[in-house]
Write a protein that holds these residues in place. Structure first.
Motif, PDB file in Angstrom:
ATOM      1  N   GLN A  18      18.206-163.625  58.116  1.00  0.00           N
ATOM      2  CA  GLN A  18      17.906-162.683  57.035  1.00  0.00           C
ATOM      3  C   GLN A  18      18.428-161.316  57.432  1.00  0.00           C
ATOM      4  N   VAL A  19      19.301-160.749  56.596  1.00  0.00           N
ATOM      5  CA  VAL A  19      19.797-159.400  56.830  1.00  0.00           C
ATOM      6  C   VAL A  19      18.734-158.413  56.359  1.00  0.00           C
ATOM      7  N   LEU A  20      18.282-157.567  57.268  1.00  0.00           N
ATOM      8  CA  LEU A  20      17.279-156.554  56.941  1.00  0.00           C
ATOM      9  C   LEU A  20      17.936-155.221  56.599  1.00  0.00           C
ATOM     10  N   GLU A  21      19.042-154.908  57.306  1.00  0.00           N
ATOM     11  CA  GLU A  21      19.807-153.684  57.070  1.00  0.00           C
ATOM     12  C   GLU A  21      21.270-153.974  57.347  1.00  0.00           C
ATOM     13  N   GLY A  22      22.161-153.369  56.564  1.00  0.00           N
ATOM     14  CA  GLY A  22      23.586-153.460  56.822  1.00  0.00           C
ATOM     15  C   GLY A  22      24.262-154.597  56.067  1.00  0.00           C
ATOM     16  N   ARG A  23      25.511-154.858  56.470  1.00  0.00           N
ATOM     17  CA  ARG A  23      26.337-155.914  55.864  1.00  0.00           C
ATOM     18  C   ARG A  23      26.930-156.744  56.987  1.00  0.00           C
ATOM     19  N   PHE A  24      26.792-158.061  56.881  1.00  0.00           N
ATOM     20  CA  PHE A  24      27.247-158.980  57.917  1.00  0.00           C
ATOM     21  C   PHE A  24      28.043-160.100  57.279  1.00  0.00           C
ATOM     22  N   GLU A  25      29.262-160.325  57.775  1.00  0.00           N
ATOM     23  CA  GLU A  25      30.073-161.439  57.290  1.00  0.00           C
ATOM     24  C   GLU A  25      29.802-162.650  58.174  1.00  0.00           C
ATOM     25  N   LEU A  26      29.352-163.728  57.559  1.00  0.00           N
ATOM     26  CA  LEU A  26      28.993-164.941  58.279  1.00  0.00           C
ATOM     27  C   LEU A  26      29.822-166.098  57.748  1.00  0.00           C
ATOM     28  N   THR A  27      30.360-166.879  58.658  1.00  0.00           N
ATOM     29  CA  THR A  27      31.108-168.077  58.305  1.00  0.00           C
ATOM     30  C   THR A  27      30.324-169.288  58.806  1.00  0.00           C
ATOM     31  N   VAL A  28      29.990-170.204  57.884  1.00  0.00           N
ATOM     32  CA  VAL A  28      29.266-171.421  58.233  1.00  0.00           C
ATOM     33  C   VAL A  28      30.104-172.602  57.757  1.00  0.00           C
TER      34      VAL A  28
ATOM     35  N   GLY B 114      33.162-173.163  57.965  1.00  0.00           N
ATOM     36  CA  GLY B 114      34.414-172.749  57.343  1.00  0.00           C
ATOM     37  C   GLY B 114      34.289-171.924  56.079  1.00  0.00           C
ATOM     38  N   GLU B 115      33.076-171.709  55.576  1.00  0.00           N
ATOM     39  CA  GLU B 115      32.870-170.913  54.358  1.00  0.00           C
ATOM     40  C   GLU B 115      32.318-169.536  54.731  1.00  0.00           C
ATOM     41  N   SER B 116      33.068-168.483  54.385  1.00  0.00           N
ATOM     42  CA  SER B 116      32.664-167.107  54.711  1.00  0.00           C
ATOM     43  C   SER B 116      32.026-166.429  53.516  1.00  0.00           C
ATOM     44  N   ARG B 117      30.958-165.671  53.804  1.00  0.00           N
ATOM     45  CA  ARG B 117      30.295-164.854  52.785  1.00  0.00           C
ATOM     46  C   ARG B 117      29.795-163.586  53.454  1.00  0.00           C
ATOM     47  N   ILE B 118      29.602-162.562  52.634  1.00  0.00           N
ATOM     48  CA  ILE B 118      29.042-161.306  53.122  1.00  0.00           C
ATOM     49  C   ILE B 118      27.574-161.261  52.715  1.00  0.00           C
ATOM     50  N   TYR B 119      26.723-161.024  53.698  1.00  0.00           N
ATOM     51  CA  TYR B 119      25.283-160.978  53.471  1.00  0.00           C
ATOM     52  C   TYR B 119      24.795-159.545  53.610  1.00  0.00           C
ATOM     53  N   GLU B 120      23.869-159.174  52.716  1.00  0.00           N
ATOM     54  CA  GLU B 120      23.271-157.841  52.676  1.00  0.00           C
ATOM     55  C   GLU B 120      21.753-157.994  52.629  1.00  0.00           C
ATOM     56  N   PRO B 121      21.016-156.885  52.708  1.00  0.00           N
ATOM     57  CA  PRO B 121      19.561-156.988  52.666  1.00  0.00           C
ATOM     58  C   PRO B 121      19.080-157.779  51.457  1.00  0.00           C
ATOM     59  N   GLY B 122      18.085-158.605  51.722  1.00  0.00           N
ATOM     60  CA  GLY B 122      17.508-159.425  50.668  1.00  0.00           C
ATOM     61  C   GLY B 122      18.106-160.813  50.599  1.00  0.00           C
TER      62      GLY B 122
ATOM     63  N   GLY C 172      30.573-164.864  63.013  1.00  0.00           N
ATOM     64  CA  GLY C 172      30.403-163.723  62.119  1.00  0.00           C
ATOM     65  C   GLY C 172      30.815-162.424  62.753  1.00  0.00           C
ATOM     66  N   ARG C 173      30.674-161.373  61.947  1.00  0.00           N
ATOM     67  CA  ARG C 173      30.938-160.023  62.454  1.00  0.00           C
ATOM     68  C   ARG C 173      30.173-159.023  61.606  1.00  0.00           C
ATOM     69  N   ALA C 174      29.751-157.970  62.265  1.00  0.00           N
ATOM     70  CA  ALA C 174      29.007-156.901  61.595  1.00  0.00           C
ATOM     71  C   ALA C 174      29.992-155.958  60.912  1.00  0.00           C
ATOM     72  N   LEU C 175      29.885-155.828  59.608  1.00  0.00           N
ATOM     73  CA  LEU C 175      30.732-154.910  58.852  1.00  0.00           C
ATOM     74  C   LEU C 175      30.213-153.482  58.944  1.00  0.00           C
ATOM     75  N   THR C 176      28.912-153.357  59.212  1.00  0.00           N
ATOM     76  CA  THR C 176      28.240-152.078  59.458  1.00  0.00           C
ATOM     77  C   THR C 176      27.247-152.323  60.583  1.00  0.00           C
ATOM     78  N   ASP C 177      26.575-151.283  61.066  1.00  0.00           N
ATOM     79  CA  ASP C 177      25.427-151.523  61.936  1.00  0.00           C
ATOM     80  C   ASP C 177      24.447-152.376  61.150  1.00  0.00           C
ATOM     81  N   CYS C 178      23.829-153.360  61.808  1.00  0.00           N
ATOM     82  CA  CYS C 178      22.946-154.304  61.114  1.00  0.00           C
ATOM     83  C   CYS C 178      21.647-154.512  61.876  1.00  0.00           C
ATOM     84  N   LYS C 179      20.644-154.877  61.121  1.00  0.00           N
ATOM     85  CA  LYS C 179      19.406-155.450  61.657  1.00  0.00           C
ATOM     86  C   LYS C 179      19.268-156.805  60.979  1.00  0.00           C
TER      87      LYS C 179
END
Length: 105
Positions: A52-62, A64-72, A85-92
């Motif tokens: 669960q992304v609490l803060e920031g934006r994180f690109e996760l590949t599961v 072979g399918e990549s998506r960008i996850y944000e809070p909520g 994956g990789r952090a697009l911003t600082d993340c929690k």
């Protein structure tokens, strides 16, 4: 047992990934502070994982399918699924692992 997250000693397990861990008999909670640009190499494990992304934006590949996850948003990563994956911003991020991650103790 009751924990205050800020009282748990943080451990940097990968460059840019600092985690605080709470372990139950059958699960582990991982509270991550992740620096922008930090990369999670492709891997898999026998644990089922929810993230669960609490803060920031994180690109996760599961698988072979990549998506960008944000809070909520929450993603369930099945056992043995390859993910990276990789952090697009600082993340929690809050990860839950079942069974418990013994190597994080």
């Amino acid at each position: 047992m009751i924990y205050r997250i800020e009282d748990i000693e943080a451990k940097e397990l990968l460059p840019g990934f600092s985690g605080r861990f709470v372990h139950g008999e059958n699960s582990t909670l991982a509270f991550w502070d992740i620096k922008e640009g930090a990369a999670l190499p492709a891997h898999s494990h026998h644990h089922e994982q929810t993230s669960q992304v609490l803060e920031g934006r994180f690109e996760l590949t599961v698988n072979g399918e990549s998506r960008i996850y944000e809070p909520g948003t929450v993603v369930v990563i099945p056992s043995h699924a390859e993910h990276s994956g990789r952090a697009l911003t600082d993340c929690k991020i809050l990860d839950t692992f079942c069974p418990a991650r013994e190597e994080y103790k």
